[in-house]
Design an enzyme around this catalytic site. Structure first.
Site, PDB file in Angstrom:
ATOM      1  CB  SER A   1      28.583  43.107  35.681  1.00 25.71           C
ATOM      2  OG  SER A   1      29.091  42.381  37.173  1.00 25.71           O
TER       3      SER A   1
ATOM      4  CE  LYS B   1      30.547  38.981  36.618  1.00 22.08           C
ATOM      5  NZ  LYS B   1      30.182  39.774  37.796  1.00 22.08           N
TER       6      LYS B   1
ATOM      7  CB  SER C   1      26.934  42.291  39.505  1.00 23.16           C
ATOM      8  OG  SER C   1      27.280  43.295  39.003  1.00 23.16           O
TER       9      SER C   1
HETATM   10  N1  GLN Z   1      26.294  48.387  38.371  1.00 24.76           N
HETATM   11  C1  GLN Z   1      27.150  48.290  39.682  1.00 24.76           C
HETATM   12  C2  GLN Z   1      28.563  49.136  38.865  1.00 24.76           C
HETATM   13  O1  GLN Z   1      28.478  49.164  37.664  1.00 24.76           O
HETATM   14  C3  GLN Z   1      27.528  46.999  40.142  1.00 24.76           C
HETATM   15  C4  GLN Z   1      28.255  46.187  39.337  1.00 24.76           C
HETATM   16  C5  GLN Z   1      28.798  45.092  40.341  1.00 24.76           C
HETATM   17  O2  GLN Z   1      28.122  44.597  41.168  1.00 24.76           O
HETATM   18  N2  GLN Z   1      29.789  44.494  39.897  1.00 24.76           N
HETATM   19  O3  GLN Z   1      29.463  49.381  39.519  1.00 24.76           O
END
Ligand code: GLN
Length: 494
Positions: free
Chosen positions: A152, A77, A176
């Site tokens: 994400s 990532k 995510s």
């Molecule tokens: N969707 C959540 C956010 O936008 C979690 C994102 C994540 O785990 N990086 O904060």
């Protein structure tokens, strides 16, 4: 042989004994990327020269001396720093940023022999649930390219589901790793907070962020996790894992007490998802587990608490992007304040700006007690809820997400609806617990994930339970892109 269908565990054995070379396997993945990444856009950057160089070095080692992950192609990532290789966090801000060091967890897996295929797309600075917040464009779900892969870590999940990587690293602040794994029909493991070093992981919300494996099955997740965990002197929140993380070795669920978290398994969950989870519970029961209802009474406050705490931490972490130290600097600015303002206006996307505003507001004098303090108290209540639930159950479960993969563009206009995608995963991150998502079945042709949550630092047990659940569920679906892979000639094979 269909090289892309090998699991990491199988490929490791073949490369170890010399019946497959790292170069052959790497070349097969690079070819699949070449073929499909135009449609999927899992990668922000493919690094064939790095991958092939690493693979060739592995192939030069005598068969008996190959490290445990020798030649296993990995997607990383783009939130993880890689020395000399662009690390953008899918932000314009870091468009040409080349770190001078590599994240500890990446170093660990590469030194165990894994081969890096490239850097994957994500929501900008990991803020989002669909990968549509990438400044470089969205990733498509390999099951249906009109839909999101989740986020994400959507690029990492899509790469694995499309056969564009054997496995991948993701990161989770609120969900995510698990949510994109669920949307893409694969496995995602979020480790206990502190199990994996955050050094070189670009910070979103530091008291939540964790790196974890995204893989095709539970055994592969265990294999990768063994090489991710460990104390790192460069991250003072990392700890020595209390025991060795073992590979799962039996498929028995007899006597295992499983609690279904009622607050995040019923209302608000799509009926199709619920049907798959109900069916799954019957299968687990059939395999010997006892299933009962569990309660995390404060779960309904998890999302609001998270959207105070995570933006608060983000607003502090993102203060470093000021046009002076990293990446972008607005050219036209006159004075220094103007330069900060213009740079930050240009460099950050809408969602990132929204989080910075939310976070700064929640931390500002007069509001701190009303928002930040209260949210911290909720966090403690949720931790206690989990502690008391684990007095009655070995594991807690729920769907990983309230829906299956939604259509590209379906939720972009409404941030709150987008935030709801994480109602099932966020309570776990607030409590810092380990949890895994595994594919449980299909609803209208799209994958549904089962989330299994465990007490802190019990990876071996969690992986063992997930391994058993995987067998009881018997899901063998593959995305059309992986389903359709052709036989590959192995050079030299007869
Ligand atoms: N969707 C959540 C956010 O936008 C979690 C994102 C994540 O785990 N990086 O904060």
């Amino acid at each position: 042989m269909k090289l892309l269908r090998l699991t990491a565990t199988e490929a490791a054995r073949m490369i170890g004994e010399g019946s497959l070379t790292a170069t052959e396997l790497t070349a097969a993945y690079l070819e699949q990327i070449e073929k499909h990444d135009g449609d999927v856009f899992a990668y922000l950057k493919v690094t064939p020269e790095v991958a092939l160089r690493q693979a060739e070095a592995i192939d030069l080692l005598p068969a008996g001396e190959r490290p445990p992950l020798a030649g296993l192609p990995l997607a990383v990532k783009d939130v993880l720093c890689t020395e000399g290789i662009e690390t953008t966090c899918a932000s314009r801000f870091l468009e040409n940023y080349r770190p001078v060091y590599t994240a500890t967890c990446v170093k660990q897996v590469l030194s165990a022999g894994a081969v890096m295929l490239g850097k994957t797309n994500m929501d900008e600075f990991a803020m989002g649930s669909s990968t549509e917040n990438s400044a470089y464009g969205p990733t498509a779900n390999p099951w249906d390219t009109g839909r999101v892969p989740g986020g994400s870590s959507g690029g990492s999940a899509a790469a694995v589901a499309a056969g564009e990587a054997l496995w991948a690293l993701g990161s989770a602040t609120g969900g995510s790793i698990r949510q994109p794994a669920a949307f893409c029909g694969i496995v995602g493991l979020k480790p206990t907070y502190g199990a994996v070093s955050r050094y070189g992981l670009v910070a979103f919300a530091s008291s939540f962020d964790q790196v974890g494996p995204i893989t095709r099955n539970v055994m592969d997740a265990a294999l990768l996790m063994r090489h991710l965990a460990g104390k790192d002197p460069l991250d003072s929140t990392s700890v020595e894992y209390p025991d060795e993380i073992k590979l799962p070795d039996d498929r028995d669920l007899t006597g295992v007490r499983i609690g279904v978290i009622s607050e995040i398994s019923g209302e608000g969950i799509d009926s199709g998802v619920r049907a798959v989870i109900d069916e799954t519970m019957k299968k687990l029961e059939g395999a010997g587990a006892s299933i009962a209802e569990a309660s995390i009474p404060h779960a309904e406050y998890a999302l609001p608490a998270y959207y105070i705490l995570a933006p608060a931490e983000a607003s502090a972490n993102l203060a470093r992007y000021d046009g002076v130290r990293y990446g972008l600097r607005a050219a036209s600015a006159g004075g220094v304040t103007e330069m900060y303002e213009e740079t930050r206006s240009l460099g950050f996307g809408d969602e990132v700006k929204r989080r910075i505003m939310l976070g700064t507001y929640a931390l500002s004098s007069g509001y701190y007690e009303a928002y930040y303090d209260q949210a911290q108290k909720v966090r403690t209540l949720i931790i206690r809820d989990f502690e008391s639930a684990f007095e009655d159950f070995d594991f807690l479960v729920s769907p990983t997400a309230p829906t299956t993969a939604f259509r590209l563009g379906e939720k972009t206009a409404d941030p709150l609806t987008m935030y709801m995608s994480d109602i099932c995963t966020i309570p776990v991150n607030l409590a810092g617990l380990p949890a895994i998502s595994l594919p449980a079945g299909l609803s209208d042709g799209l994958p549904v994930g089962l989330q299994i949550i465990a007490p802190p630092f019990t990876a071996t047990k969690l992986l063992q339970a997930a391994f058993s659940a995987e067998a009881a569920i018997g899901f063998d679906g593959l995305s059309p892109l992986l389903e359709g892979v052709e036989e590959q000639e192995k050079p030299g094979a007869s």
